[in-house]
Design a protein around this motif. Sequence first.
Motif, PDB file in Angstrom:
ATOM      1  N   THR A   1     -15.797  -6.267 -12.538  1.00 19.07           N
ATOM      2  CA  THR A   1     -14.360  -6.479 -11.463  1.00 19.07           C
ATOM      3  C   THR A   1     -13.025  -6.335 -12.152  1.00 19.07           C
ATOM      4  N   VAL A   2     -12.332  -5.313 -11.161  1.00 20.14           N
ATOM      5  CA  VAL A   2     -11.015  -5.193 -11.164  1.00 20.14           C
ATOM      6  C   VAL A   2     -10.281  -4.848  -9.989  1.00 20.14           C
ATOM      7  N   LEU A   3      -9.212  -5.524  -9.432  1.00 21.13           N
ATOM      8  CA  LEU A   3      -9.073  -5.540  -8.346  1.00 21.13           C
ATOM      9  C   LEU A   3      -7.895  -4.399  -8.257  1.00 21.13           C
ATOM     10  N   VAL A   4      -7.811  -4.196  -6.690  1.00 24.90           N
ATOM     11  CA  VAL A   4      -7.297  -3.238  -6.132  1.00 24.90           C
ATOM     12  C   VAL A   4      -6.367  -2.993  -5.021  1.00 24.90           C
ATOM     13  N   GLU A   5      -4.803  -2.229  -5.634  1.00 23.71           N
ATOM     14  CA  GLU A   5      -3.980  -3.165  -5.075  1.00 23.71           C
ATOM     15  C   GLU A   5      -3.085  -2.087  -4.509  1.00 23.71           C
ATOM     16  N   ASN A   6      -2.322  -2.364  -3.282  1.00 22.04           N
ATOM     17  CA  ASN A   6      -1.628  -0.106  -2.708  1.00 22.04           C
ATOM     18  C   ASN A   6      -2.943   0.459  -2.788  1.00 22.04           C
TER      19      ASN A   6
ATOM     20  N   LEU B   1      -6.962   0.835  -8.956  1.00 22.16           N
ATOM     21  CA  LEU B   1      -6.982  -0.011  -9.630  1.00 22.16           C
ATOM     22  C   LEU B   1      -6.040  -0.580 -10.200  1.00 22.16           C
ATOM     23  N   VAL B   2      -5.950  -1.597 -10.122  1.00 16.36           N
ATOM     24  CA  VAL B   2      -5.048  -2.596 -11.435  1.00 16.36           C
ATOM     25  C   VAL B   2      -5.506  -2.777 -12.319  1.00 16.36           C
TER      26      VAL B   2
END
Length: 129
Positions: A94-99, A102-103
């Motif tokens: 699981t990877v964070l998504v910001e703007n 991928l973070v």
Amino acid sequence: MKEFDLQTGRQGMINVTRQVREAVRESGVCDGICVVYCPHTTAGITINENADPDVVRDMLFALEKTFPDRPEFRHLEGNTTAHLKASFVGSSQTVLVENGNLVLGVWQGIYFCEFDGPRNRRFFVKTVG
Ligand code: ZN
């Protein structure tokens, strides 16, 4: 959800970061999470260094040493070591998504890990906002 197909070699770690970024972009999700998942029992998904290819080589070497084939194994297909490696690595990340991105750290890449190829494989990317 987006599906990707892969043709793998005997054993290896395939960098799929580009495909995952593309799936996140296509999803239109700006802030959320992205799950990369493979529906296989002798392959996995992991995140590790994308700069020095020797890291991948060393990881595969160490997994081979950690999970050697043993005469005590009963599984008739004969690929118990591949099952062990797959569970150790795990079937998703699981990877964070910001703007909309991928973070990931600069040295991080997302890898599809093949432990019992060559095979036709697939993995899924689901981005949730
Ligand atoms: Zn098996």
